[in-house]
Write a protein that holds these residues in place. Structure first.
Motif, mmCIF file in Angstrom:
data_model
loop_
_atom_site.group_PDB
_atom_site.id
_atom_site.type_symbol
_atom_site.label_atom_id
_atom_site.label_comp_id
_atom_site.label_asym_id
_atom_site.label_seq_id
_atom_site.Cartn_x
_atom_site.Cartn_y
_atom_site.Cartn_z
ATOM 1 N N PHE A 1 29.531 -18.216 -21.364
ATOM 2 C CA PHE A 1 29.631 -19.447 -22.211
ATOM 3 C C PHE A 1 28.802 -19.437 -23.403
ATOM 4 C CE2 PHE A 1 31.169 -21.704 -18.419
ATOM 5 C CZ PHE A 1 32.420 -21.441 -18.530
ATOM 6 N N SER A 2 27.506 -19.023 -23.155
ATOM 7 C CA SER A 2 26.420 -18.865 -24.377
ATOM 8 C C SER A 2 26.618 -17.704 -25.221
ATOM 9 C CB SER A 2 25.048 -19.085 -23.800
ATOM 10 O OG SER A 2 24.627 -18.006 -22.903
ATOM 11 N N GLN A 3 26.718 -16.666 -24.907
ATOM 12 C CA GLN A 3 26.467 -15.406 -25.565
ATOM 13 C C GLN A 3 27.854 -14.936 -26.213
ATOM 14 O OE1 GLN A 3 23.277 -14.382 -26.317
ATOM 15 N NE2 GLN A 3 23.057 -16.418 -25.209
ATOM 16 N N THR A 4 28.858 -15.052 -25.084
ATOM 17 C CA THR A 4 30.064 -14.444 -25.671
ATOM 18 C C THR A 4 30.719 -15.399 -26.296
ATOM 19 O OG1 THR A 4 30.237 -13.097 -23.555
ATOM 20 C CG2 THR A 4 32.454 -13.330 -24.702
ATOM 21 N N LEU A 5 30.949 -16.887 -25.879
ATOM 22 C CA LEU A 5 31.939 -17.736 -26.493
ATOM 23 C C LEU A 5 30.963 -18.422 -27.574
ATOM 24 C CD1 LEU A 5 33.822 -19.232 -23.536
ATOM 25 C CD2 LEU A 5 34.421 -17.297 -25.059
ATOM 26 N N GLY A 6 29.818 -18.341 -27.549
ATOM 27 C CA GLY A 6 29.108 -18.887 -28.468
ATOM 28 C C GLY A 6 28.597 -20.209 -28.370
ATOM 29 N N TRP A 7 28.802 -21.112 -27.290
ATOM 30 C CA TRP A 7 28.463 -22.280 -26.907
ATOM 31 C C TRP A 7 27.097 -22.704 -27.017
ATOM 32 C CZ3 TRP A 7 31.894 -24.037 -22.226
ATOM 33 C CH2 TRP A 7 33.124 -23.667 -22.481
ATOM 34 N N PRO A 8 26.628 -23.854 -27.312
ATOM 35 C CA PRO A 8 25.095 -24.046 -26.955
ATOM 36 C C PRO A 8 24.754 -24.042 -25.747
ATOM 37 C CG PRO A 8 26.522 -25.789 -28.343
ATOM 38 C CD PRO A 8 27.504 -24.936 -27.852
ATOM 39 N N MET A 9 23.426 -23.610 -25.627
ATOM 40 C CA MET A 9 22.799 -23.336 -24.222
ATOM 41 C C MET A 9 22.985 -24.684 -23.311
ATOM 42 S SD MET A 9 21.945 -21.118 -21.956
ATOM 43 C CE MET A 9 21.391 -19.629 -23.173
ATOM 44 N N PRO A 10 22.626 -25.853 -23.834
ATOM 45 C CA PRO A 10 22.674 -26.902 -22.777
ATOM 46 C C PRO A 10 24.381 -27.106 -22.381
ATOM 47 C CG PRO A 10 21.449 -27.680 -24.653
ATOM 48 C CD PRO A 10 22.008 -26.201 -24.972
ATOM 49 N N LEU A 11 25.536 -26.980 -23.317
ATOM 50 C CA LEU A 11 26.645 -27.080 -22.793
ATOM 51 C C LEU A 11 27.268 -25.942 -21.998
ATOM 52 C CD1 LEU A 11 29.420 -28.438 -23.156
ATOM 53 C CD2 LEU A 11 29.691 -27.286 -25.183
ATOM 54 N N ALA A 12 26.810 -24.802 -22.274
ATOM 55 C CA ALA A 12 27.252 -23.572 -21.472
ATOM 56 C C ALA A 12 26.313 -23.686 -19.980
ATOM 57 C CB ALA A 12 26.401 -22.366 -22.094
ATOM 58 N N VAL A 13 25.050 -23.981 -19.652
ATOM 59 C CA VAL A 13 24.790 -24.390 -18.552
ATOM 60 C C VAL A 13 25.538 -25.457 -17.884
ATOM 61 C CG1 VAL A 13 22.605 -25.038 -17.497
ATOM 62 C CG2 VAL A 13 22.225 -23.172 -19.028
ATOM 63 N N ALA A 14 25.671 -26.544 -18.325
ATOM 64 C CA ALA A 14 26.407 -27.689 -17.767
ATOM 65 C C ALA A 14 27.625 -27.393 -17.301
ATOM 66 C CB ALA A 14 26.542 -28.758 -18.823
ATOM 67 N N ALA A 15 28.242 -26.436 -17.988
ATOM 68 C CA ALA A 15 29.765 -26.120 -17.593
ATOM 69 C C ALA A 15 29.735 -24.883 -16.430
ATOM 70 C CB ALA A 15 30.371 -25.267 -19.004
ATOM 71 N N ALA A 16 28.650 -24.026 -16.762
ATOM 72 C CA ALA A 16 28.495 -23.178 -15.563
ATOM 73 C C ALA A 16 28.165 -23.922 -14.193
ATOM 74 C CB ALA A 16 27.345 -22.154 -15.888
ATOM 75 N N LEU A 17 27.489 -24.652 -14.309
ATOM 76 C CA LEU A 17 27.040 -25.391 -13.032
ATOM 77 C C LEU A 17 28.323 -26.267 -12.473
ATOM 78 C CD1 LEU A 17 23.413 -26.847 -13.824
ATOM 79 C CD2 LEU A 17 24.221 -24.783 -12.546
ATOM 80 N N ALA A 18 28.905 -26.773 -13.327
ATOM 81 C CA ALA A 18 30.109 -27.463 -12.975
ATOM 82 C C ALA A 18 31.238 -26.700 -12.298
ATOM 83 C CB ALA A 18 30.993 -28.243 -13.940
ATOM 84 N N LEU A 19 31.431 -25.433 -12.836
ATOM 85 C CA LEU A 19 32.410 -24.539 -12.113
ATOM 86 C C LEU A 19 31.574 -23.935 -10.889
ATOM 87 C CD1 LEU A 19 33.624 -22.848 -15.364
ATOM 88 C CD2 LEU A 19 34.851 -24.311 -13.749
#
Length: 292
Positions: A52-70
């Protein structure tokens, strides 16, 4: 300085083991089952955060939140597909089913993410701390991980002992029939425990990812060590598994710094065997009392 660096690194690793072991404790306390794919849950958190953060370019907080939700959703899938059907029939096949589901996830990630190890950048793991002109060989992230681990252990302990959901979980453990009669949704409570379990593993993966390479098989060894920590601390004790994780991590780091990495696994798992021979229920666990 070498000893300080080894101690801090050990506390960081131990906190990660402890977080994953807390997941084992939680599901065991509620349902007397564990998710042997916990290592895959940790890997999933790290891989999703990277994607989410490196490939899709999302901001790190959003990437972490989405990763933990999944990761939490993955816990629900594990409970629904690999645990509930077998427990309902009184079978212990969930042991193999959770392992198999973890292998499936590892290989799916390998096919989609690839086999090449990748690095997840973090501002907390770029420069080592210094005292004057002397480098400590310690990253700020390594100091943050134990703080997060102990804080989450405290929160989990409070939830289990003080919150409505925690009391409902304890009621399910003590007497399922009575809990059902009192209106406690047993299946949702157990599913929630699995979701929180994989969430904790995902947090461990996100925290440790900047210090290690992110890859599809990174959770295998970590998951095995976390289960050893859970048994060593006592599956019935939240604080026990966290403290055991810290001790295991520090011992691992100190042995590596003193004797070299070739002796690390031999000595640490040898110590686990000796301690369990002396304390079969774990260092902080208590033998189960059965009425006959």
């Amino acid at each position: 300085m070498q000893w300080i660096s080894a101690l801090v690194a050990g506390l960081g690793l131990g906190s990660m083991y402890g977080l994953m072991a807390l997941g084992f404790h939680l599901t065991f306390a509620v349902s007397a089952t564990v998710n042997f794919a916990q290592g895959s849950s940790m890997m999933l958190g790290a891989v999703l955060a990277y994607t989410f953060s490196q490939t899709l370019g999302w901001p790190m907080p959003l990437a972490v939140a989405a990763a933990l939700a999944l990761c939490a959703v993955y816990g629900l899938v594990v409970e629904r597909l690999a645990v509930q059907p077998f427990v309902r029939r009184g079978s212990s096949a969930w042991l193999m089913a959770t392992v198999a589901l973890g292998i499936v996830l590892d290989n799916l990630v390998m096919l989609t993410f690839g086999t090449e190890p990748r690095s997840l950048p973090s501002a907390l793991a770029q420069g080592a701390l210094q005292i004057g002109d002397t480098g400590l060989g310690v990253y700020p992230l390594q100091l943050l991980i134990p703080v997060v681990g102990l804080a989450l252990a405290g929160v989990l302990h409070y939830i289990l002992r003080r919150s409505r959901w925690g009391i409902a979980m304890l009621a399910v453990v003590q007497n399922r029939d009575a809990a059902r009669l009192m209106g406690i949704p047993i299946r949702r409570t157990i599913a929630g425990a699995f979701a929180v379990s994989t969430l904790l593993a995902g947090i461990a993966g996100v925290l440790i990812a900047p210090l290690f390479n992110v890859q599809a098989d990174m959770g295998t060894v970590f998951g095995l060590k976390a289960f050893a920590v859970a048994i060593l601390g006592g599956l019935s004790s939240a604080w026990g598994v966290m403290i055991a994780g810290l001790l295991f991590g520090v011992a691992e780091a100190m042995i590596t710094a003193t004797l070299g990495s070739g002796y690390t696994q031999i000595i640490t798992f040898g110590l686990v065997i000796v301690l369990l021979a002396m304390r079969p229920d774990g260092m902080f666990g208590r033998a189960e009392v059965r009425k006959v």
